[in-house]
Design an enzyme around this catalytic site. Structure first.
Site, PDB file in Angstrom:
ATOM      1  N   GLY A  14       0.777  -1.242   0.000  1.00 56.47           N
ATOM      2  CA  GLY A  14       0.000   0.000   0.000  1.00 56.47           C
ATOM      3  C   GLY A  14       0.806   1.288   0.000  1.00 56.47           C
ATOM      4  O   GLY A  14       0.373   2.282   0.567  1.00 56.47           O
ATOM      5  N   ASN A  16       1.309   3.260  -2.594  1.00 56.80           N
ATOM      6  CA  ASN A  16       0.512   4.255  -3.333  1.00 56.80           C
ATOM      7  C   ASN A  16      -0.667   4.737  -2.490  1.00 56.80           C
ATOM      8  O   ASN A  16      -1.024   5.918  -2.534  1.00 56.80           O
ATOM      9  CB  ASN A  16       0.007   3.661  -4.652  1.00 56.80           C
ATOM     10  CG  ASN A  16       1.046   3.768  -5.747  1.00 56.80           C
ATOM     11  OD1 ASN A  16       1.351   4.865  -6.206  1.00 56.80           O
ATOM     12  ND2 ASN A  16       1.606   2.636  -6.144  1.00 56.80           N
ATOM     13  N   ARG A  67     -16.097 -15.302  -8.471  1.00 56.89           N
ATOM     14  CA  ARG A  67     -15.619 -13.929  -8.629  1.00 56.89           C
ATOM     15  C   ARG A  67     -16.787 -12.944  -8.426  1.00 56.89           C
ATOM     16  O   ARG A  67     -16.649 -11.908  -7.809  1.00 56.89           O
ATOM     17  CB  ARG A  67     -15.069 -13.795 -10.057  1.00 56.89           C
ATOM     18  CG  ARG A  67     -13.870 -12.913 -10.176  1.00 56.89           C
ATOM     19  CD  ARG A  67     -13.309 -13.007 -11.579  1.00 56.89           C
ATOM     20  NE  ARG A  67     -12.129 -13.860 -11.639  1.00 56.89           N
ATOM     21  CZ  ARG A  67     -10.900 -13.499 -11.279  1.00 56.89           C
ATOM     22  NH1 ARG A  67     -10.673 -12.294 -10.823  1.00 56.89           N
ATOM     23  NH2 ARG A  67      -9.892 -14.324 -11.368  1.00 56.89           N
ATOM     24  N   ARG A  93      -6.540  -8.304  -8.225  1.00 57.85           N
ATOM     25  CA  ARG A  93      -7.617  -9.172  -8.707  1.00 57.85           C
ATOM     26  C   ARG A  93      -8.175  -8.564  -9.979  1.00 57.85           C
ATOM     27  O   ARG A  93      -8.421  -7.348 -10.032  1.00 57.85           O
ATOM     28  CB  ARG A  93      -8.782  -9.247  -7.701  1.00 57.85           C
ATOM     29  CG  ARG A  93      -8.469  -9.886  -6.391  1.00 57.85           C
ATOM     30  CD  ARG A  93      -8.168 -11.343  -6.457  1.00 57.85           C
ATOM     31  NE  ARG A  93      -9.276 -12.178  -6.864  1.00 57.85           N
ATOM     32  CZ  ARG A  93      -9.143 -13.461  -7.184  1.00 57.85           C
ATOM     33  NH1 ARG A  93      -7.943 -14.034  -7.173  1.00 57.85           N
ATOM     34  NH2 ARG A  93     -10.177 -14.177  -7.523  1.00 57.85           N
ATOM     35  N   ASN A 109      -7.030   3.325 -11.983  1.00 53.27           N
ATOM     36  CA  ASN A 109      -5.987   2.381 -11.588  1.00 53.27           C
ATOM     37  C   ASN A 109      -4.635   3.021 -11.856  1.00 53.27           C
ATOM     38  O   ASN A 109      -4.509   3.870 -12.741  1.00 53.27           O
ATOM     39  CB  ASN A 109      -6.120   1.106 -12.428  1.00 53.27           C
ATOM     40  CG  ASN A 109      -5.043   0.080 -12.128  1.00 53.27           C
ATOM     41  OD1 ASN A 109      -4.737  -0.185 -10.961  1.00 53.27           O
ATOM     42  ND2 ASN A 109      -4.451  -0.507 -13.167  1.00 53.27           N
ATOM     43  N   HIS A 111      -0.868   1.868 -13.077  1.00 46.86           N
ATOM     44  CA  HIS A 111      -0.197   0.710 -13.677  1.00 46.86           C
ATOM     45  C   HIS A 111       1.277   1.050 -13.892  1.00 46.86           C
ATOM     46  O   HIS A 111       1.600   2.145 -14.372  1.00 46.86           O
ATOM     47  CB  HIS A 111      -0.856   0.364 -15.020  1.00 46.86           C
ATOM     48  CG  HIS A 111      -0.248  -0.843 -15.655  1.00 46.86           C
ATOM     49  ND1 HIS A 111      -0.524  -2.132 -15.219  1.00 46.86           N
ATOM     50  CD2 HIS A 111       0.642  -0.961 -16.660  1.00 46.86           C
ATOM     51  CE1 HIS A 111       0.170  -2.984 -15.946  1.00 46.86           C
ATOM     52  NE2 HIS A 111       0.889  -2.311 -16.836  1.00 46.86           N
ATOM     53  N   ASP A 147      -6.060  -3.176 -18.152  1.00 42.71           N
ATOM     54  CA  ASP A 147      -5.050  -2.122 -18.355  1.00 42.71           C
ATOM     55  C   ASP A 147      -5.235  -1.376 -19.680  1.00 42.71           C
ATOM     56  O   ASP A 147      -4.267  -1.101 -20.391  1.00 42.71           O
ATOM     57  CB  ASP A 147      -3.627  -2.733 -18.299  1.00 42.71           C
ATOM     58  CG  ASP A 147      -3.353  -3.408 -16.965  1.00 42.71           C
ATOM     59  OD1 ASP A 147      -3.890  -2.964 -15.946  1.00 42.71           O
ATOM     60  OD2 ASP A 147      -2.600  -4.402 -16.954  1.00 42.71           O
TER      61      ASP A 147
HETATM   62  C1  GAR Z   1       2.543  -0.542  -7.816  1.00 45.67           C
HETATM   63  O1  GAR Z   1       3.773  -0.486  -8.517  1.00 45.67           O
HETATM   64  C2  GAR Z   1       1.381  -0.515  -8.796  1.00 45.67           C
HETATM   65  O2  GAR Z   1       1.618   0.287  -9.924  1.00 45.67           O
HETATM   66  C3  GAR Z   1       1.302  -1.960  -9.173  1.00 45.67           C
HETATM   67  O3  GAR Z   1       1.525  -2.667  -7.984  1.00 45.67           O
HETATM   68  C4  GAR Z   1       2.365  -1.892  -7.132  1.00 45.67           C
HETATM   69  C5  GAR Z   1       1.677  -1.762  -5.798  1.00 45.67           C
HETATM   70  O4  GAR Z   1       2.533  -1.180  -4.856  1.00 45.67           O
HETATM   71  N1  GAR Z   1       0.039  -2.274  -9.745  1.00 45.67           N
HETATM   72  C6  GAR Z   1      -0.146  -3.199 -10.668  1.00 45.67           C
HETATM   73  O5  GAR Z   1       0.750  -3.885 -11.102  1.00 45.67           O
HETATM   74  C7  GAR Z   1      -1.580  -3.348 -11.116  1.00 45.67           C
HETATM   75  N2  GAR Z   1      -1.646  -4.123 -12.312  1.00 45.67           N
HETATM   76  P1  GAR Z   1       1.966  -0.537  -3.532  1.00 45.67           P
HETATM   77  O6  GAR Z   1       1.099  -1.616  -2.858  1.00 45.67           O
HETATM   78  O7  GAR Z   1       3.173  -0.226  -2.719  1.00 45.67           O
HETATM   79  O8  GAR Z   1       1.173   0.664  -3.897  1.00 45.67           O
END
Ligand code: GAR
Length: 215
Positions: A14, A16, A67, A93, A109, A111, A147
């Site tokens: 978490g 972000n 799901r 997910r 989102n 990415h 995505d």
């Molecule tokens: C981040 O780099 C995000 O962009 C990526 O997972 C990481 C989560 O980090 N998301 C994906 O790959 C979604 N397809 P965080 O839990 O430290 O925010």
């Protein structure tokens, strides 16, 4: 100013999420983080959210046989709390078209690549394998295709000789932490909005608002 009520969906540490929580502490930020939800009860981000005084809930996808039933529980929790808008932040997910359509135009989102390049997983490793010279991250609206939704903001990160996927991931992640709060601000204050399946910017396209690069 009415602040939009945001739910952040996570599956892991978490970081972000923390950047969004910190941004929303600012009184002039047009959104408040009302809920953090994880599909994994052991996600480190849940404790970090609670430490900031935010309700943090785990809805374990393994407890549901389909799901759809998992997503119905997710949707009910969001509606019970009058959530206006969802930020996916490392939520791992894949969401069904039913859930995505229900939150259409109200879910973004982040990415870790410059979409439409490198959809899916292992984006940093694939970027290195392809020999790209620039990489980065993207905030986009969520559509049923993975995505693939309208792009709100991107940050560009140079790939440098000797980079490993971990080094590149760290450099991209640092930009994600700047980009995501900035993109959410632009959506919630109306500067970035969806029109005809694309994002349009109220003040015209601005590199400052929708694209950034470190340095
Ligand atoms: C981040 O780099 C995000 O962009 C990526 O997972 C990481 C989560 O980090 N998301 C994906 O790959 C979604 N397809 P965080 O839990 O430290 O925010």
């Amino acid at each position: 100013m009415t602040r939009r009520r945001i739910a952040i969906l996570i599956s892991g540490r978490g970081s972000n999420m923390v950047s969004l929580i910190e941004a929303a502490c600012c009184p002039d930020y047009p959104a408040e983080i009302a809920l953090v939800l994880s599909n994994r009860p052991d996600a480190g981000g849940l404790e970090r959210a609670r430490a900031s005084g935010i309700e943090a809930l785990a809805i374990d996808h393994k407890a549901y046989s389909t799901r759809e039933s998992f997503e119905q529980a997710l949707d009910a929790a969001l509606r019970e709390r009058d959530i206006d808008f969802i930020c996916l932040a490392g939520f791992m997910r894949v969401l069904t078209p039913w859930f995505v359509e229900r939150w259409a135009g109200r879910m973004v989102n982040i990415h870790p690549s410059l979409l439409p390049l490198f959809r899916g997983t292992h984006t940093h490793q694939r970027a290195l394998e392809e020999g790209v010279l620039v990489h980065g991250c993207t905030v986009h609206f969520v559509v049923p295709e993975l995505d693939a939704g309208p792009i709100v903001a991107q940050a560009v990160v140079p790939v440098v000789p000797g980079d490993t996927d971990h080094m590149l991931a760290a450099r991209v992640l640092a930009q994600e932490h700047v980009l995501y709060p900035q993109a959410l601000r632009m959506i919630c204050d109306g500067r970035a909005r969806l029109e005809g399946g694309r994002v349009v910017f109220a003040e015209g396209w601005s590199a400052e608002g929708s694209l950034r690069s470190p340095g």
